[in-house]
Design an enzyme around this catalytic site. Sequence first.
Site, PDB file in Angstrom:
ATOM      1  CG  ASN A  54      66.433  74.321  87.831  1.00  0.00           C
ATOM      2  OD1 ASN A  54      66.663  73.117  87.974  1.00  0.00           O
ATOM      3  ND2 ASN A  54      67.396  75.223  87.744  1.00  0.00           N
ATOM      4  CD1 TRP A  55      61.480  71.179  91.329  1.00  0.00           C
ATOM      5  CD2 TRP A  55      61.432  68.978  91.766  1.00  0.00           C
ATOM      6  NE1 TRP A  55      60.184  70.841  91.607  1.00  0.00           N
ATOM      7  CE2 TRP A  55      60.118  69.494  91.882  1.00  0.00           C
ATOM      8  CE3 TRP A  55      61.636  67.618  91.985  1.00  0.00           C
ATOM      9  CZ2 TRP A  55      59.023  68.693  92.223  1.00  0.00           C
ATOM     10  CZ3 TRP A  55      60.546  66.811  92.314  1.00  0.00           C
ATOM     11  CH2 TRP A  55      59.265  67.342  92.439  1.00  0.00           C
ATOM     12  CE  LYS A  56      68.267  76.394  91.281  1.00  0.00           C
ATOM     13  NZ  LYS A  56      69.024  77.553  91.671  1.00  0.00           N
ATOM     14  CG  HIS A  74      70.816  77.146  85.695  1.00  0.00           C
ATOM     15  ND1 HIS A  74      71.608  77.538  86.744  1.00  0.00           N
ATOM     16  CD2 HIS A  74      69.535  77.449  86.052  1.00  0.00           C
ATOM     17  CE1 HIS A  74      70.835  78.043  87.696  1.00  0.00           C
ATOM     18  NE2 HIS A  74      69.578  78.000  87.305  1.00  0.00           N
ATOM     19  CD  GLU A 118      72.324  76.992  90.372  1.00  0.00           C
ATOM     20  OE1 GLU A 118      71.802  75.891  90.156  1.00  0.00           O
ATOM     21  OE2 GLU A 118      71.774  77.898  91.025  1.00  0.00           O
ATOM     22  CD  GLU A 147      67.313  81.315  85.627  1.00  0.00           C
ATOM     23  OE1 GLU A 147      66.283  81.072  86.237  1.00  0.00           O
ATOM     24  OE2 GLU A 147      68.326  80.601  85.696  1.00  0.00           O
ATOM     25  N   GLY A 149      68.453  82.418  93.890  1.00  0.00           N
ATOM     26  CA  GLY A 149      68.567  81.845  95.226  1.00  0.00           C
ATOM     27  C   GLY A 149      68.951  82.834  96.305  1.00  0.00           C
ATOM     28  CB  SER A 188      64.609  85.643  94.120  1.00  0.00           C
ATOM     29  OG  SER A 188      65.855  85.184  94.613  1.00  0.00           O
ATOM     30  N   GLY A 210      63.327  78.330  90.768  1.00  0.00           N
ATOM     31  CA  GLY A 210      64.126  77.334  91.478  1.00  0.00           C
ATOM     32  C   GLY A 210      63.458  76.943  92.788  1.00  0.00           C
ATOM     33  N   GLY A 211      63.903  77.555  93.875  1.00  0.00           N
ATOM     34  CA  GLY A 211      63.468  77.171  95.222  1.00  0.00           C
ATOM     35  C   GLY A 211      61.961  77.032  95.383  1.00  0.00           C
TER      36      GLY A 211
HETATM   37  C1  PEP Z   1      67.040  79.055  89.041  1.00  0.00           C
HETATM   38  O1  PEP Z   1      67.863  78.339  89.548  1.00  0.00           O
HETATM   39  O2  PEP Z   1      66.833  78.970  87.828  1.00  0.00           O
HETATM   40  C2  PEP Z   1      66.311  79.996  89.889  1.00  0.00           C
HETATM   41  C3  PEP Z   1      65.672  80.959  89.290  1.00  0.00           C
HETATM   42  O3  PEP Z   1      66.379  79.806  91.240  1.00  0.00           O
HETATM   43  P1  PEP Z   1      65.563  80.614  92.378  1.00  0.00           P
HETATM   44  O4  PEP Z   1      64.139  80.746  91.913  1.00  0.00           O
HETATM   45  O5  PEP Z   1      65.683  79.775  93.602  1.00  0.00           O
HETATM   46  O6  PEP Z   1      66.212  81.949  92.508  1.00  0.00           O
END
Ligand code: PEP
Length: 250
Positions: A9-11, A93, A95, A163, A169, A209, A230-231
């Site tokens: 997920n590049w957000k 999600h 967010e 999640e 993050g 994470s 994500g990241g």
């Molecule tokens: C996400 O946004 O779905 C996520 C899991 O982010 P991260 O891996 O950066 O915690």
Amino acid sequence: MRTKLAAGNWKMNGTGRDLGVLTELARRHTQPGCEILICPPVSLLHRAAQTVQGTSISVGGQDCHAARSGAHTGDISAEMLADAGARSVILGHSERREDHAETNAHVRDKVRAALAAGLVSIVCVGETKDQRLANETLSVVADQLAGSIPDQVTGDTLVVAYEPIWAIGTGLVPTVEQIAEVHGFIRAQLHDRFGAQTGSQIRLLYGGSVKPDNAAAIFAVPDVDGALVGGASLSADDFSPIVSALEGSA
Ligand code: PEP
């Protein structure tokens, strides 16, 4: 047998120059032992789909509107995502639930729209830190599952991503026992609602994470069929070892 899924997920990250990440992932994973999905921002979706054409990677959206079309400035429909080359869409999600006040009912309507457009929905659920500390994790997740998923889904059209919001993050990760407890609980809920066959086919991802150094331990947890990342999905050097860990998991 569920096909494992490594989803990125590049957000709200990435411009045209970042499409090289996709090329590099495709170069490193020509015959992957799992499905690889990248969800770039919608501005890149069509170019991303063209970039991965003929490779082992697919692309998806990060959200869609519940309606097919209409007066919804700035929104995008599931059909438009599919038209741009998406095969899947992340829905609910945390967010989006937080920034756009999305309720379970909104998410459920979006899943219906995704189904109508032929997209796989990756529905996110998870608790806040306060809810975990108050021992509410399982009841929160149960409510989200019940409210966000419509009856019409199948093992081919739904993926659930657990999640924990406090892990997204932050570099914080639940223990493998905590992940096992929630994934086992989600699996049981899906069995109860959709029956043993569909309940066993729906894939469950862990997200929060996930990094190259913790991926193998997470993928060894029962009922973890992959990750929503994500990241670490923004760079091939970080995402590729996560894909490899998933390929190597039992
Ligand atoms: C996400 O946004 O779905 C996520 C899991 O982010 P991260 O891996 O950066 O915690």
